[in-house]
Design a protein around this motif. Structure first.
Motif, PDB file in Angstrom:
ATOM      1  N   TRP A   1      50.491  21.755 -21.715  1.00 56.07           N
ATOM      2  CA  TRP A   1      51.730  21.416 -22.195  1.00 56.07           C
ATOM      3  C   TRP A   1      51.908  21.978 -23.425  1.00 56.07           C
ATOM      4  CZ3 TRP A   1      55.178  18.805 -18.991  1.00 56.07           C
ATOM      5  CH2 TRP A   1      54.817  18.384 -17.703  1.00 56.07           C
ATOM      6  N   SER A   2      53.271  22.289 -23.709  1.00 53.32           N
ATOM      7  CA  SER A   2      53.708  22.696 -24.934  1.00 53.32           C
ATOM      8  C   SER A   2      54.870  21.687 -25.596  1.00 53.32           C
ATOM      9  CB  SER A   2      54.296  23.971 -25.150  1.00 53.32           C
ATOM     10  OG  SER A   2      53.254  24.768 -24.352  1.00 53.32           O
ATOM     11  N   LYS A   3      54.943  21.427 -26.693  1.00 57.74           N
ATOM     12  CA  LYS A   3      56.244  20.535 -27.120  1.00 57.74           C
ATOM     13  C   LYS A   3      57.429  21.495 -27.284  1.00 57.74           C
ATOM     14  CE  LYS A   3      53.569  16.656 -27.727  1.00 57.74           C
ATOM     15  NZ  LYS A   3      52.596  16.683 -28.858  1.00 57.74           N
ATOM     16  N   TYR A   4      58.438  21.162 -26.926  1.00 59.06           N
ATOM     17  CA  TYR A   4      59.537  22.060 -27.414  1.00 59.06           C
ATOM     18  C   TYR A   4      59.588  22.113 -28.951  1.00 59.06           C
ATOM     19  CZ  TYR A   4      64.639  22.926 -27.490  1.00 59.06           C
ATOM     20  OH  TYR A   4      65.830  23.367 -27.529  1.00 59.06           O
ATOM     21  N   GLU A   5      60.109  23.308 -29.412  1.00 57.01           N
ATOM     22  CA  GLU A   5      60.157  23.206 -30.655  1.00 57.01           C
ATOM     23  C   GLU A   5      61.315  22.473 -31.595  1.00 57.01           C
ATOM     24  OE1 GLU A   5      60.525  27.520 -31.734  1.00 57.01           O
ATOM     25  OE2 GLU A   5      58.650  27.977 -31.213  1.00 57.01           O
ATOM     26  N   GLY A   6      62.350  22.375 -30.613  1.00 60.96           N
ATOM     27  CA  GLY A   6      63.544  21.760 -31.200  1.00 60.96           C
ATOM     28  C   GLY A   6      63.614  20.295 -31.199  1.00 60.96           C
ATOM     29  N   ASN A   7      62.398  19.647 -30.914  1.00 55.16           N
ATOM     30  CA  ASN A   7      62.317  18.188 -30.930  1.00 55.16           C
ATOM     31  C   ASN A   7      62.548  17.677 -32.305  1.00 55.16           C
ATOM     32  OD1 ASN A   7      61.499  17.722 -28.315  1.00 55.16           O
ATOM     33  ND2 ASN A   7      59.328  17.849 -28.630  1.00 55.16           N
ATOM     34  N   PRO A   8      63.294  16.405 -32.264  1.00 53.38           N
ATOM     35  CA  PRO A   8      63.621  15.499 -30.854  1.00 53.38           C
ATOM     36  C   PRO A   8      64.779  16.221 -30.355  1.00 53.38           C
ATOM     37  CG  PRO A   8      64.305  14.470 -32.904  1.00 53.38           C
ATOM     38  CD  PRO A   8      63.685  15.660 -33.547  1.00 53.38           C
ATOM     39  N   VAL A   9      64.963  16.231 -29.060  1.00 51.22           N
ATOM     40  CA  VAL A   9      66.266  16.554 -28.295  1.00 51.22           C
ATOM     41  C   VAL A   9      67.352  15.349 -28.471  1.00 51.22           C
ATOM     42  CG1 VAL A   9      65.332  18.144 -26.748  1.00 51.22           C
ATOM     43  CG2 VAL A   9      65.519  15.988 -26.127  1.00 51.22           C
ATOM     44  N   LEU A  10      66.905  14.358 -28.818  1.00 52.95           N
ATOM     45  CA  LEU A  10      67.952  13.078 -28.800  1.00 52.95           C
ATOM     46  C   LEU A  10      67.517  12.305 -30.116  1.00 52.95           C
ATOM     47  CD1 LEU A  10      70.433  12.085 -27.558  1.00 52.95           C
ATOM     48  CD2 LEU A  10      69.037  10.545 -26.260  1.00 52.95           C
ATOM     49  N   ASP A  11      68.347  12.616 -31.148  1.00 46.80           N
ATOM     50  CA  ASP A  11      67.872  12.145 -32.381  1.00 46.80           C
ATOM     51  C   ASP A  11      68.386  10.602 -32.423  1.00 46.80           C
ATOM     52  OD1 ASP A  11      66.952  11.744 -34.922  1.00 46.80           O
ATOM     53  OD2 ASP A  11      67.485  13.644 -35.717  1.00 46.80           O
ATOM     54  N   ASN A  12      68.259   9.697 -33.565  1.00 44.29           N
ATOM     55  CA  ASN A  12      68.622   8.406 -33.542  1.00 44.29           C
ATOM     56  C   ASN A  12      69.184   8.016 -34.719  1.00 44.29           C
ATOM     57  OD1 ASN A  12      68.878   5.704 -33.391  1.00 44.29           O
ATOM     58  ND2 ASN A  12      66.535   5.290 -32.900  1.00 44.29           N
ATOM     59  N   GLU A  13      70.326   8.752 -35.066  1.00 43.29           N
ATOM     60  CA  GLU A  13      70.894   8.629 -36.350  1.00 43.29           C
ATOM     61  C   GLU A  13      71.333   7.386 -36.820  1.00 43.29           C
ATOM     62  OE1 GLU A  13      73.685  12.119 -36.276  1.00 43.29           O
ATOM     63  OE2 GLU A  13      71.484  13.322 -36.560  1.00 43.29           O
TER      64      GLU A  13
ATOM     65  N   ARG B   1      74.205  13.027 -20.406  1.00 43.25           N
ATOM     66  CA  ARG B   1      74.244  14.206 -19.365  1.00 43.25           C
ATOM     67  C   ARG B   1      74.129  15.410 -20.146  1.00 43.25           C
ATOM     68  NH1 ARG B   1      79.893  16.007 -16.754  1.00 43.25           N
ATOM     69  NH2 ARG B   1      78.888  18.022 -16.911  1.00 43.25           N
ATOM     70  N   SER B   2      73.383  16.513 -19.349  1.00 45.86           N
ATOM     71  CA  SER B   2      73.180  17.708 -19.923  1.00 45.86           C
ATOM     72  C   SER B   2      73.099  18.820 -18.755  1.00 45.86           C
ATOM     73  CB  SER B   2      71.645  17.683 -20.437  1.00 45.86           C
ATOM     74  OG  SER B   2      71.030  18.913 -20.861  1.00 45.86           O
ATOM     75  N   GLU B   3      73.456  20.094 -19.164  1.00 46.65           N
ATOM     76  CA  GLU B   3      73.315  21.190 -18.225  1.00 46.65           C
ATOM     77  C   GLU B   3      71.906  21.848 -18.473  1.00 46.65           C
ATOM     78  OE1 GLU B   3      76.244  21.731 -16.633  1.00 46.65           O
ATOM     79  OE2 GLU B   3      77.160  20.496 -17.698  1.00 46.65           O
ATOM     80  N   ASN B   4      71.272  21.722 -19.608  1.00 46.58           N
ATOM     81  CA  ASN B   4      69.963  22.563 -19.986  1.00 46.58           C
ATOM     82  C   ASN B   4      68.809  21.757 -20.161  1.00 46.58           C
ATOM     83  OD1 ASN B   4      70.593  21.769 -22.509  1.00 46.58           O
ATOM     84  ND2 ASN B   4      71.394  23.539 -23.214  1.00 46.58           N
ATOM     85  N   LEU B   5      68.958  20.446 -20.328  1.00 48.62           N
ATOM     86  CA  LEU B   5      67.744  19.470 -20.461  1.00 48.62           C
ATOM     87  C   LEU B   5      67.542  19.480 -21.957  1.00 48.62           C
ATOM     88  CD1 LEU B   5      65.354  20.617 -17.476  1.00 48.62           C
ATOM     89  CD2 LEU B   5      66.826  18.297 -17.918  1.00 48.62           C
ATOM     90  N   THR B   6      68.094  20.315 -23.026  1.00 45.33           N
ATOM     91  CA  THR B   6      67.827  20.055 -24.212  1.00 45.33           C
ATOM     92  C   THR B   6      68.807  19.571 -25.129  1.00 45.33           C
ATOM     93  OG1 THR B   6      68.395  22.531 -24.567  1.00 45.33           O
ATOM     94  CG2 THR B   6      66.252  22.185 -24.329  1.00 45.33           C
ATOM     95  N   GLN B   7      70.031  19.863 -24.569  1.00 42.34           N
ATOM     96  CA  GLN B   7      71.229  19.397 -25.339  1.00 42.34           C
ATOM     97  C   GLN B   7      71.874  18.207 -24.504  1.00 42.34           C
ATOM     98  OE1 GLN B   7      72.754  23.233 -25.320  1.00 42.34           O
ATOM     99  NE2 GLN B   7      73.457  22.955 -27.418  1.00 42.34           N
ATOM    100  N   TRP B   8      71.901  17.062 -24.981  1.00 47.25           N
ATOM    101  CA  TRP B   8      72.373  15.627 -24.386  1.00 47.25           C
ATOM    102  C   TRP B   8      73.657  15.221 -25.027  1.00 47.25           C
ATOM    103  CZ3 TRP B   8      70.206  14.427 -19.854  1.00 47.25           C
ATOM    104  CH2 TRP B   8      68.991  15.330 -19.607  1.00 47.25           C
ATOM    105  N   GLU B   9      74.692  14.651 -23.994  1.00 50.17           N
ATOM    106  CA  GLU B   9      75.718  14.125 -24.544  1.00 50.17           C
ATOM    107  C   GLU B   9      76.049  12.638 -23.720  1.00 50.17           C
ATOM    108  OE1 GLU B   9      80.350  14.849 -22.751  1.00 50.17           O
ATOM    109  OE2 GLU B   9      79.076  16.681 -22.780  1.00 50.17           O
ATOM    110  N   PHE B  10      76.489  11.914 -24.721  1.00 48.08           N
ATOM    111  CA  PHE B  10      76.377  10.637 -24.491  1.00 48.08           C
ATOM    112  C   PHE B  10      77.513  10.297 -23.285  1.00 48.08           C
ATOM    113  CE2 PHE B  10      78.460   6.069 -24.908  1.00 48.08           C
ATOM    114  CZ  PHE B  10      77.468   5.487 -25.077  1.00 48.08           C
ATOM    115  N   MET B  11      77.212   9.354 -22.345  1.00 42.28           N
ATOM    116  CA  MET B  11      78.218   9.186 -21.164  1.00 42.28           C
ATOM    117  C   MET B  11      78.914   7.588 -21.541  1.00 42.28           C
ATOM    118  SD  MET B  11      77.519  11.239 -17.957  1.00 42.28           S
ATOM    119  CE  MET B  11      76.162  10.003 -17.260  1.00 42.28           C
TER     120      MET B  11
END
Ligand code: FRU
Length: 488
Positions: free
Chosen positions: A139-151, A185-195
């Motif tokens: 397994w490789s961790k995604y470089e752009g982590n976290p994909v969902l931050d918690n501002e 929701r997401s189209e690409n698993l890396t960018q997520w939009e609150f629903m």
């Protein structure tokens, strides 16, 4: 990793439930079926038999019963420990994480930052992803982590369950945020939009919400949506438990169609359960952690701690005008159950039957009965016993493990567990009990009412009693007691 077969001789080691070879395990994670393999990842601390900095342990199986232990899949990193989550097979490579034409496995988990440097809170949590290009070995961790931050610094923001939403052709992530669930929701698993969110005003709230799961099932030709939520504490028999909601999901929002609280399992030991993504035949297979946060750290095993429940198939059924979620062992279990030689028995009022068997440590007992006043006792040579009682007058089923063996490692472990069974249909219902050394799982009416509990007898149980507590005869149709064998 080669497992010494001797480990299965250890006291309390279940024979047909998944256990890690050694050390601490909690929630099942990343349940995904891909290329003929069921993956089971799990919350794991490889240094001790109590909870610690979380990793994802890993095992694989072709049938959900025979498991091969694998190397640890995910280790903590600078963003935090690796908490619970899910995995998908990204067949179309929507994430672009694989080279063109290839398909990655993608895991979603919560980063738990114990220092809480970012928020000042003691449990800052964000969501990260990792991917595997070799079917889950590495397994490789995604470089752009976290994909969902918690501002906003939401507390208890965790346990992402991601799945492909066929109708809308996008990915959905369900997670919890303290006292409710949220959907993205997401189209690409890396960018997520609150629903949307669900649950502040619904269901049980005796503790924090954890480990959500959202999926659809059919009942009478109609599609319904089910939301599973673990809660700790606040379960009906104390500590950790799993509730469910049935309702609708329109691609954005989940709405429940009932106000009553519903429990997937009434016993003390089925927590943090979730279901497989992409299971063959569209089946919904559930696995839970067979323990309870009230005493998970105190149970009397030394090499490893805790087991998973049997894999259970989920289904919806309308019973007495109400749609219920049923959970019942997968059919494949029959492969490791001894030949069922069913007999019909009539037990006179106030009488009992007794069966002795050396394999009661790993047994299945099934019978059908229309009577509602009976008890079943599993007992060993030291007089330790567990009692299962069906009481027709009060409409209660109870499980008493107060004298079942070791119980005093934690106060309250021996408390009698209760389950109201008022929703049972008239007539004959099946009672199926599965025992595996240190656990008992009771399924009434094919999973309408379920109780799962850990047991720690000093010796395996070898006696089974069925007592007729009614004033008339008790008829047991198709009574059978079968060994459940470990097959290597
Ligand atoms: C549930 C849980 C999850 C969390 C994990 C940590 O048992 O508390 O909410 O992700 O365990 O190990």
């Amino acid at each position: 990793i080669i497992v010494d077969t001797l480990v299965y001789q250890e006291q309390y080691r279940p024979q047909y439930h998944y256990t890690p070879p050694a050390k601490w395990m909690n929630d099942p994670n990343g349940l995904v079926y891909a290329n003929g393999t069921y993956h089971l990842f799990y919350q794991y601390y490889p240094e001790d038999i109590v909870w610690g900095p979380m990793h994802w342990g890993h095992a694989v199986s072709n049938d959900l019963l025979h498991w091969e232990h694998k190397a640890i899949a995910l280790y903590p990193d600078t963003l935090g420990y690796i908490f619970s989550g899910s995995a998908v097979y990204d067949e179309k490579n929507t994430s672009g994480l694989a080279p063109p034409g290839e398909s990655p496995l993608v895991a979603f988990y919560t980063y738990h930052d114990p220092e809480g440097e970012k928020s000042g809170a003691s449990d800052f949590q964000t969501q990260g992803i990792a991917y595997s290009m070799d079917g889950g070995e590495n397994w490789s961790k995604y470089e752009g982590n976290p994909v969902l931050d918690n501002e906003e610094g939401i507390r208890d923001f965790r346990d992402p369950k991601v799945f492909w939403y066929e109708e809308g052709e996008y990915w959905i992530m369900a997670l919890v945020a303290g006292d409710h669930a949220q959907f993205y929701r997401s189209e690409n698993l890396t960018q997520w939009e609150f629903m949307s969110e669900f649950g502040k005003e619904s269901g049980a709230h005796g503790g924090v919400w954890e480990c959500p799961d959202l999926f659809s099932l059919e009942v009478d030709g109609e599609e319904r949506w089910v939301l599973i939520i673990s809660i700790n504490p606040g379960a009906p028999n104390k500590g950790s438990g799993t509730q469910y909601f049935i309702g609708d999901f329109d691609g954005t929002t989940f709405t429940a169609d009932h106000e009553d609280i519903r429990w997937l399992d009434w016993g003390t030991d089925n927590y943090a359960g979730v279901t497989y993504n992409h299971a063959p035949g569209g089946e919904r297979i559930f696995i839970g952690w067979m323990s309870n946060w009230d005493y998970a750290r105190d149970t009397p095993t030394e090499v490893w701690r805790s087991a998973m429940t049997l894999p259970r198939k989920l289904s919806l059924e309308k019973i007495k005008d109400t749609v219920r979620l049923l959970n019942y062992p997968i059919e494949e279990l029959d492969k490791i159950i001894g030949k069922r030689e069913a007999e019909s028995i009539e037990i006179p009022a106030g009488d009992k039957i007794v069966r002795e068997s050396t394999f009661l440590s790993q047994a299945e007992v099934i019978f059908n009965t229309a009577g509602r006043n009976f008890s079943m006792v599993l007992e060993n040579g030291e007089g330790e016993k567990v009692e299962l009682v069906m009481d027709g007058e009060s409409g209660m089923f109870s499980l008493d493990r107060s004298a079942s063996g070791q119980t005093d490692f934690k106060e309250g472990f021996g408390a009698v567990q209760q389950m109201p069974v008022h929703g049972l249909p008239e007539g004959e219902v099946e009672v199926r009990v599965l025992v595996d050394r240190s656990s008992v799982e009771v399924f009434i009416n094919k999973g309408q009412y379920v109780m799962t509990a850990q047991l720690f007898p000093n010796e395996d149980y070898n006696l089974l009693y069925v007592n007729n507590n009614a004033s008339g005869p008790l008829k047991l149709e198709q009574f059978s007691l079968n060994p459940v064998q470990r097959v290597w």
